[in-house]
Scaffold this motif. Structure first.
Motif, PDB file in Angstrom:
ATOM      1  N   SER A 194       0.656  -1.230   0.082  1.00 12.68           N
ATOM      2  CA  SER A 194      -0.106   0.208   0.066  1.00 12.68           C
ATOM      3  C   SER A 194       0.970   1.271  -0.016  1.00 12.68           C
ATOM      4  N   LYS A 195       0.731   2.185  -0.954  1.00  9.19           N
ATOM      5  CA  LYS A 195       1.635   3.371  -1.034  1.00  9.19           C
ATOM      6  C   LYS A 195       1.385   4.323  -0.095  1.00  9.19           C
ATOM      7  N   MET A 196       0.207   4.258   0.441  1.00  7.56           N
ATOM      8  CA  MET A 196      -0.498   5.104   1.565  1.00  7.56           C
ATOM      9  C   MET A 196       0.341   4.843   2.785  1.00  7.56           C
ATOM     10  N   LEU A 230     -12.711  10.436  -2.870  1.00  8.25           N
ATOM     11  CA  LEU A 230     -12.915   9.543  -4.220  1.00  8.25           C
ATOM     12  C   LEU A 230     -11.551   8.937  -4.324  1.00  8.25           C
ATOM     13  N   TYR A 231     -11.607   7.702  -4.459  1.00  5.99           N
ATOM     14  CA  TYR A 231     -10.456   6.629  -4.610  1.00  5.99           C
ATOM     15  C   TYR A 231     -10.296   6.153  -6.157  1.00  5.99           C
ATOM     16  N   LEU A 232      -9.439   6.826  -6.857  1.00  7.58           N
ATOM     17  CA  LEU A 232      -9.345   6.137  -8.174  1.00  7.58           C
ATOM     18  C   LEU A 232      -8.248   5.166  -8.572  1.00  7.58           C
ATOM     19  N   GLY A 233      -8.692   4.208  -8.900  1.00 10.33           N
ATOM     20  CA  GLY A 233      -7.722   3.021  -9.195  1.00 10.33           C
ATOM     21  C   GLY A 233      -7.424   1.905  -7.924  1.00 10.33           C
ATOM     22  N   ALA A 234      -8.894   1.658  -7.375  1.00  7.79           N
ATOM     23  CA  ALA A 234      -9.003   1.156  -5.888  1.00  7.79           C
ATOM     24  C   ALA A 234      -8.532  -0.453  -6.154  1.00  7.79           C
ATOM     25  N   ALA A 235      -8.410  -0.922  -7.439  1.00  6.42           N
ATOM     26  CA  ALA A 235      -8.151  -2.449  -7.443  1.00  6.42           C
ATOM     27  C   ALA A 235      -8.802  -3.419  -6.356  1.00  6.42           C
ATOM     28  N   ASN A 236      -8.340  -4.427  -5.897  1.00  7.79           N
ATOM     29  CA  ASN A 236      -9.077  -5.278  -5.147  1.00  7.79           C
ATOM     30  C   ASN A 236      -9.261  -4.840  -3.652  1.00  7.79           C
ATOM     31  N   GLY A 237      -8.937  -3.547  -3.362  1.00 13.55           N
ATOM     32  CA  GLY A 237      -9.411  -2.965  -2.180  1.00 13.55           C
ATOM     33  C   GLY A 237      -8.303  -3.207  -0.980  1.00 13.55           C
ATOM     34  N   THR A 238      -7.265  -3.410  -1.335  1.00 12.05           N
ATOM     35  CA  THR A 238      -6.125  -3.574  -0.249  1.00 12.05           C
ATOM     36  C   THR A 238      -5.993  -2.058   0.283  1.00 12.05           C
ATOM     37  N   THR A 239      -5.597  -0.971  -0.193  1.00  8.31           N
ATOM     38  CA  THR A 239      -5.407   0.227   0.482  1.00  8.31           C
ATOM     39  C   THR A 239      -6.792   0.858   0.795  1.00  8.31           C
ATOM     40  N   ALA A 240      -7.823   0.802  -0.191  1.00 12.53           N
ATOM     41  CA  ALA A 240      -9.041   1.281   0.245  1.00 12.53           C
ATOM     42  C   ALA A 240      -9.872   0.672   1.632  1.00 12.53           C
ATOM     43  N   VAL A 269     -13.419   3.797  -7.497  1.00 10.93           N
ATOM     44  CA  VAL A 269     -13.511   3.552  -8.683  1.00 10.93           C
ATOM     45  C   VAL A 269     -12.489   2.768  -9.317  1.00 10.93           C
ATOM     46  N   GLU A 270     -12.776   1.740 -10.331  1.00 14.78           N
ATOM     47  CA  GLU A 270     -11.866   0.803 -10.626  1.00 14.78           C
ATOM     48  C   GLU A 270     -12.213   0.573 -12.118  1.00 14.78           C
ATOM     49  N   ILE A 271     -11.388   0.322 -13.056  1.00 11.52           N
ATOM     50  CA  ILE A 271     -11.940  -0.118 -14.431  1.00 11.52           C
ATOM     51  C   ILE A 271     -11.986  -1.393 -14.717  1.00 11.52           C
ATOM     52  N   SER A 272     -11.024  -2.142 -14.026  1.00 17.89           N
ATOM     53  CA  SER A 272     -10.762  -3.748 -14.294  1.00 17.89           C
ATOM     54  C   SER A 272     -12.065  -4.334 -13.555  1.00 17.89           C
ATOM     55  N   PRO A 273     -12.878  -5.365 -14.471  1.00 15.11           N
ATOM     56  CA  PRO A 273     -14.018  -5.941 -14.022  1.00 15.11           C
ATOM     57  C   PRO A 273     -13.560  -7.096 -12.949  1.00 15.11           C
ATOM     58  N   LEU A 313     -17.564   0.606 -11.072  1.00 14.29           N
ATOM     59  CA  LEU A 313     -16.983   0.208 -12.017  1.00 14.29           C
ATOM     60  C   LEU A 313     -17.088   1.302 -13.402  1.00 14.29           C
ATOM     61  N   ALA A 314     -15.968   1.840 -13.274  1.00 19.70           N
ATOM     62  CA  ALA A 314     -15.576   2.954 -14.315  1.00 19.70           C
ATOM     63  C   ALA A 314     -14.243   3.506 -14.806  1.00 19.70           C
ATOM     64  N   ASP A 315     -14.377   4.213 -15.652  1.00 19.46           N
ATOM     65  CA  ASP A 315     -12.833   4.518 -16.279  1.00 19.46           C
ATOM     66  C   ASP A 315     -12.654   6.249 -15.763  1.00 19.46           C
ATOM     67  N   ALA A 316     -11.500   6.180 -14.967  1.00 23.36           N
ATOM     68  CA  ALA A 316     -11.328   7.452 -14.155  1.00 23.36           C
ATOM     69  C   ALA A 316     -10.802   8.652 -15.128  1.00 23.36           C
ATOM     70  N   SER A 317     -10.738   8.277 -16.274  1.00 28.89           N
ATOM     71  CA  SER A 317     -10.491   9.193 -17.185  1.00 28.89           C
ATOM     72  C   SER A 317     -11.773   9.983 -18.010  1.00 28.89           C
ATOM     73  N   GLN A 358      -5.203   9.092  -5.766  1.00 29.40           N
ATOM     74  CA  GLN A 358      -5.237   8.292  -7.141  1.00 29.40           C
ATOM     75  C   GLN A 358      -4.078   7.420  -7.067  1.00 29.40           C
ATOM     76  N   ASP A 359      -4.146   6.332  -7.733  1.00 30.24           N
ATOM     77  CA  ASP A 359      -3.351   5.199  -7.816  1.00 30.24           C
ATOM     78  C   ASP A 359      -3.361   4.536  -9.262  1.00 30.24           C
ATOM     79  N   ILE A 360      -3.123   4.915 -10.263  1.00 37.10           N
ATOM     80  CA  ILE A 360      -3.392   4.606 -11.526  1.00 37.10           C
ATOM     81  C   ILE A 360      -2.133   4.354 -12.296  1.00 37.10           C
ATOM     82  N   SER A 361      -1.539   3.301 -12.725  1.00 38.64           N
ATOM     83  CA  SER A 361      -0.407   3.187 -13.337  1.00 38.64           C
ATOM     84  C   SER A 361      -0.673   3.285 -15.017  1.00 38.64           C
ATOM     85  N   GLN A 362      -0.796   4.609 -15.238  1.00 41.31           N
ATOM     86  CA  GLN A 362      -0.954   4.839 -16.811  1.00 41.31           C
ATOM     87  C   GLN A 362      -0.294   6.116 -17.160  1.00 41.31           C
ATOM     88  N   ARG A 363       0.048   6.109 -18.656  1.00 43.93           N
ATOM     89  CA  ARG A 363       0.638   7.088 -19.036  1.00 43.93           C
ATOM     90  C   ARG A 363      -0.041   8.467 -18.828  1.00 43.93           C
TER      91      ARG A 363
HETATM   92  C1  LIG Z   1      -1.699   0.103  -8.821  1.00 42.31           C
HETATM   93  S1  LIG Z   1      -3.160  -0.624  -8.811  1.00 42.31           S
HETATM   94  C2  LIG Z   1      -3.788   0.063  -7.562  1.00 42.31           C
HETATM   95  C3  LIG Z   1      -3.691  -0.639  -6.032  1.00 42.31           C
HETATM   96  C4  LIG Z   1      -4.536  -0.179  -4.919  1.00 42.31           C
HETATM   97  N1  LIG Z   1      -4.477   1.427  -5.213  1.00 42.31           N
HETATM   98  C5  LIG Z   1      -4.067  -0.395  -3.686  1.00 42.31           C
HETATM   99  O1  LIG Z   1      -3.134   0.103  -3.126  1.00 42.31           O
HETATM  100  O2  LIG Z   1      -4.596  -1.203  -3.120  1.00 42.31           O
HETATM  101  C6  LIG Z   1      -3.793   0.173 -10.174  1.00 42.31           C
HETATM  102  C7  LIG Z   1      -5.239   0.066 -10.558  1.00 42.31           C
HETATM  103  O3  LIG Z   1      -5.827   1.024 -11.360  1.00 42.31           O
HETATM  104  C8  LIG Z   1      -6.704   0.427 -12.506  1.00 42.31           C
HETATM  105  N2  LIG Z   1      -6.831   1.401 -13.329  1.00 42.31           N
HETATM  106  C9  LIG Z   1      -5.813   1.658 -14.442  1.00 42.31           C
HETATM  107  N3  LIG Z   1      -6.419   2.639 -15.192  1.00 42.31           N
HETATM  108  C10 LIG Z   1      -7.774   2.734 -14.793  1.00 42.31           C
HETATM  109  C11 LIG Z   1      -8.514   3.932 -15.262  1.00 42.31           C
HETATM  110  N4  LIG Z   1      -8.537   4.534 -16.205  1.00 42.31           N
HETATM  111  N5  LIG Z   1      -9.651   4.025 -14.390  1.00 42.31           N
HETATM  112  C12 LIG Z   1     -10.063   3.367 -13.205  1.00 42.31           C
HETATM  113  N6  LIG Z   1      -8.944   2.496 -12.658  1.00 42.31           N
HETATM  114  C13 LIG Z   1      -7.934   2.131 -13.653  1.00 42.31           C
HETATM  115  C14 LIG Z   1      -6.093  -0.725 -12.673  1.00 42.31           C
HETATM  116  O4  LIG Z   1      -7.094  -1.587 -13.001  1.00 42.31           O
HETATM  117  C15 LIG Z   1      -5.494  -1.363 -11.226  1.00 42.31           C
HETATM  118  O5  LIG Z   1      -6.326  -1.988 -10.445  1.00 42.31           O
END
Ligand SMILES: C[S@@+](CC[C@H](N)C(=O)[O-])C[C@H]1O[C@@H](n2cnc3c(N)ncnc32)[C@H](O)[C@@H]1O
Length: 215
Positions: free
Chosen positions: A47-49, A69-79, A94-98, A118-122, A139-144
């Motif tokens: 957890s980066k927090m 508002l938590y963007l990129g929640a994944a499976n809920g570890t940090t959330a 908010v999480e994009i991956s089903p 379930l949504a795209d944070a962009s 926000q914890d989203i590994s995108q460009r």
């Molecule tokens: C590094 S993981 C997050 C780990 C999580 N924050 C934690 O600490 O438990 C990044 C997450 O961002 C999600 N993600 C990537 N692009 C996204 C987008 N555009 N909108 C929402 N979620 C996105 C990925 O599916 C992935 O689950």
């Protein structure tokens, strides 16, 4: 147990939150009982927090009553740890991956202060009807385009912001320090940077940036 921030505890150099769902774990974390209360260990490698706190965070924006508002929640570890802290608040996760979302939904069944989306944070317009104004965006989203996504959400929902920057997702060919400097310049154009913290050795090539709106 010593409380270092609202809802965040430390003992023998390790971090803990008070488990709002006693007996349940989210990612195999240790549960310990002290004085009749159950605490969950908060792993800085997962957890980066937690990493930011252990690396010297001075002011914690997430509190007992925070709307987050938590963007990129994944499976809920940090959330899940944030849900232990913001017991009187709410977390829009908010999480994009089903696939990740199906795990997160299980966590939300037990932790009633997390609302899974379930949504795209962009595309913040797709969830603004549910979310409204918040106190903190995490926000914890590994995108460009992670910085663009963060700015877009900050401008729409307000509040303070916590951005976990993953340098290698922005540009693998540039040294991380250069990327962090560039990100900070972009953020500074829009918001005030309160703190920036390198997350190594817990998360390599990551930085946490804490911002608040400029007055
Ligand atoms: C590094 S993981 C997050 C780990 C999580 N924050 C934690 O600490 O438990 C990044 C997450 O961002 C999600 N993600 C990537 N692009 C996204 C987008 N555009 N909108 C929402 N979620 C996105 C990925 O599916 C992935 O689950």
């Amino acid at each position: 147990m010593e409380q270092i921030f609202e809802g965040v505890y430390t003992e023998k150099g390790k971090l803990y939150t008070l488990n709002i769902a006693p007996g349940s774990r989210v990612y195999g974390e240790h549960l310990i009982s002290v004085g009749g209360k159950e605490y969950r260990s908060w792993n800085p490698y997962k957890s980066k927090m937690a990493a930011a706190i252990l690396r010297g965070l001075r002011e914690m924006p997430i509190r007992k009553g925070s709307r987050i508002l938590y963007l990129g929640a994944a499976n809920g570890t940090t959330a899940s740890h944030i849900s232990d802290i913001a017991t009187d608040g709410i977390i829009y996760a908010v999480e994009i991956s089903p696939r990740a979302m199906s795990d997160l939904v299980q966590v939300c069944k037990i932790r009633k202060n997390i609302i899974p989306i379930l949504a795209d944070a962009s595309k913040p317009e797709s969830y603004e009807i549910i979310v409204g104004e918040v106190d903190v965006i995490y926000q914890d989203i590994s995108q460009r385009d992670q910085v663009g996504i963060f700015i877009k959400n900050m401008e729409r929902f307000g509040g303070e912001g916590i951005l976990m920057v993953k340098a290698r997702s922005i540009d693998v060919s540039m040294p991380p320090k250069k990327i962090f400097d560039k990100v900070k310049r972009e953020i500074k154009n829009k918001f005030e940077i309160k703190e920036s913290i390198y997350l190594s050795p817990y998360s390599k090539d990551h930085m946490a940036i804490f911002v608040k709106p400029t007055l």
